[in-house]
Design an enzyme around this catalytic site. Structure first.
Site, PDB file in Angstrom:
ATOM      1  N   GLU A 103      21.382  11.353 -42.756  1.00 36.70           N
ATOM      2  CA  GLU A 103      21.624  12.128 -43.981  1.00 36.70           C
ATOM      3  C   GLU A 103      20.419  12.075 -44.911  1.00 36.70           C
ATOM      4  OE1 GLU A 103      23.524  14.161 -45.328  1.00 36.70           O
ATOM      5  OE2 GLU A 103      25.628  13.916 -44.766  1.00 36.70           O
ATOM      6  N   ASP A 104      20.237  13.108 -45.713  1.00 35.52           N
ATOM      7  CA  ASP A 104      19.200  13.098 -46.733  1.00 35.52           C
ATOM      8  C   ASP A 104      19.603  12.228 -47.922  1.00 35.52           C
ATOM      9  OD1 ASP A 104      21.260  14.836 -47.419  1.00 35.52           O
ATOM     10  OD2 ASP A 104      19.957  16.520 -47.917  1.00 35.52           O
ATOM     11  N   ASP A 107      25.778  11.022 -52.125  1.00 30.21           N
ATOM     12  CA  ASP A 107      26.085  11.059 -53.558  1.00 30.21           C
ATOM     13  C   ASP A 107      27.516  10.538 -53.735  1.00 30.21           C
ATOM     14  OD1 ASP A 107      26.419  11.772 -56.204  1.00 30.21           O
ATOM     15  OD2 ASP A 107      25.930  13.867 -55.960  1.00 30.21           O
ATOM     16  N   PHE A 156      19.666  14.217 -60.580  1.00 26.75           N
ATOM     17  CA  PHE A 156      19.410  15.246 -59.573  1.00 26.75           C
ATOM     18  C   PHE A 156      17.947  15.191 -59.123  1.00 26.75           C
ATOM     19  CE2 PHE A 156      18.413  19.477 -58.014  1.00 26.75           C
ATOM     20  CZ  PHE A 156      19.463  19.679 -57.139  1.00 26.75           C
ATOM     21  N   ARG A 169      12.205  21.999 -50.832  1.00 28.08           N
ATOM     22  CA  ARG A 169      12.435  21.150 -49.650  1.00 28.08           C
ATOM     23  C   ARG A 169      11.136  20.665 -49.024  1.00 28.08           C
ATOM     24  NH1 ARG A 169      17.849  21.520 -48.248  1.00 28.08           N
ATOM     25  NH2 ARG A 169      18.840  23.554 -48.436  1.00 28.08           N
TER      26      ARG A 169
HETATM   27  P1  5GP Z   1      28.204  14.137 -51.517  1.00 29.10           P
HETATM   28  O1  5GP Z   1      29.202  14.819 -50.619  1.00 29.10           O
HETATM   29  O2  5GP Z   1      27.819  12.741 -51.021  1.00 29.10           O
HETATM   30  O3  5GP Z   1      28.639  14.109 -52.946  1.00 29.10           O
HETATM   31  O4  5GP Z   1      26.917  15.009 -51.558  1.00 29.10           O
HETATM   32  C1  5GP Z   1      26.161  15.212 -50.463  1.00 29.10           C
HETATM   33  C2  5GP Z   1      25.297  16.448 -50.588  1.00 29.10           C
HETATM   34  O5  5GP Z   1      25.117  16.906 -51.950  1.00 29.10           O
HETATM   35  C3  5GP Z   1      23.912  16.144 -50.090  1.00 29.10           C
HETATM   36  O6  5GP Z   1      23.843  16.275 -48.686  1.00 29.10           O
HETATM   37  C4  5GP Z   1      23.068  17.127 -50.851  1.00 29.10           C
HETATM   38  O7  5GP Z   1      23.055  18.349 -50.169  1.00 29.10           O
HETATM   39  C5  5GP Z   1      23.791  17.305 -52.170  1.00 29.10           C
HETATM   40  N1  5GP Z   1      23.189  16.452 -53.212  1.00 29.10           N
HETATM   41  C6  5GP Z   1      23.715  15.355 -53.791  1.00 29.10           C
HETATM   42  N2  5GP Z   1      22.882  14.841 -54.711  1.00 29.10           N
HETATM   43  C7  5GP Z   1      21.784  15.633 -54.709  1.00 29.10           C
HETATM   44  C8  5GP Z   1      20.552  15.618 -55.469  1.00 29.10           C
HETATM   45  O8  5GP Z   1      20.265  14.757 -56.316  1.00 29.10           O
HETATM   46  N3  5GP Z   1      19.660  16.605 -55.175  1.00 29.10           N
HETATM   47  C9  5GP Z   1      19.903  17.576 -54.249  1.00 29.10           C
HETATM   48  N4  5GP Z   1      18.950  18.474 -54.057  1.00 29.10           N
HETATM   49  N5  5GP Z   1      21.043  17.627 -53.533  1.00 29.10           N
HETATM   50  C10 5GP Z   1      21.977  16.655 -53.773  1.00 29.10           C
END
Ligand code: 5GP
Length: 178
Positions: A103-104, A107, A156, A169
């Protein structure tokens, strides 16, 4: 002096340098090489955001492994939960295998939780998770993130695969909202 960058309507400031990211990625790879040396894992790279992390990470992974690219599509269906997740791109049989989700960023963990639930139904041997970034203050799930590059505050970020409205990206550093 901090060099601000503008993406669409927002300004971002440098947050993590390419060197900091590289060293974190190498640490993750070293841990994986050690812990999974007898496993021949299947790395499942979650597109789009993870492409850059996956590329850097897997160049440092020295154990035998397979690599596959997937997407998690969410759509609002008619189910009681209101949201259905589907896995796109997984053509391999992964039953009995050690799977490493790449995963990148994690959150809230909602995306990861859905992905893990789908994979658990495929009779895998075990699931490990590697994420370039983790927001610990936002993450409220119990599922363990095995390999984390860098923990960051609840802000963010863009760059290193992560986008703001489709842009950013390609940046090799990570920037945070200014
Ligand atoms: P989660 O489901 O864990 O809340 O969020 C996962 C997805 O939200 C990540 O794969 C990403 O695409 C997006 N995301 C969450 N935080 C960030 C952030 O700080 N920057 C960006 N660009 N995307 C985020």
């Amino acid at each position: 002096m901090t060099q601000l960058i503008t993406i669409k309507d927002k300004q971002f400031r440098p947050y993590l340098s390419a060197e900091q990211i590289e060293s974190a990625v190498k640490n993750v790879a070293a841990k994986i090489n050690k812990e999974l040396e007898n496993e021949t894992p299947v790395f499942l790279v979650v597109l789009n955001g993870s492409f850059m992390f996956a590329s850097d990470l897997l160049k440092e992974v020295t154990i035998p492994c397979e690599i596959s690219f997937i997407k998690v599509a969410s759509y609002h269906g008619t189910s009681s939960s209101g949201s259905v997740s589907e896995l796109i791109g997984l053509t391999e049989d992964i039953s009995g295998r050690t799977v490493v989700i790449v995963e990148d960023i994690v959150d809230t963990g909602i995306t990861l939780e859905k992905l893990v639930a789908i994979l658990q139904r495929k009779n895998v041997k075990q699931i490990k998770v590697a994420s370039a970034l983790l927001k610990p203050d936002s993450y409220k799930k119990d599922y363990k993130i095995d390999y984390v590059g860098i923990e960051i505050p609840n802000d963010f970020v863009v760059g290193y695969g992560l986008d703001y409205e489709g842009l950013g990206r390609n940046l090799k550093e990570i920037y945070v909202l200014a």
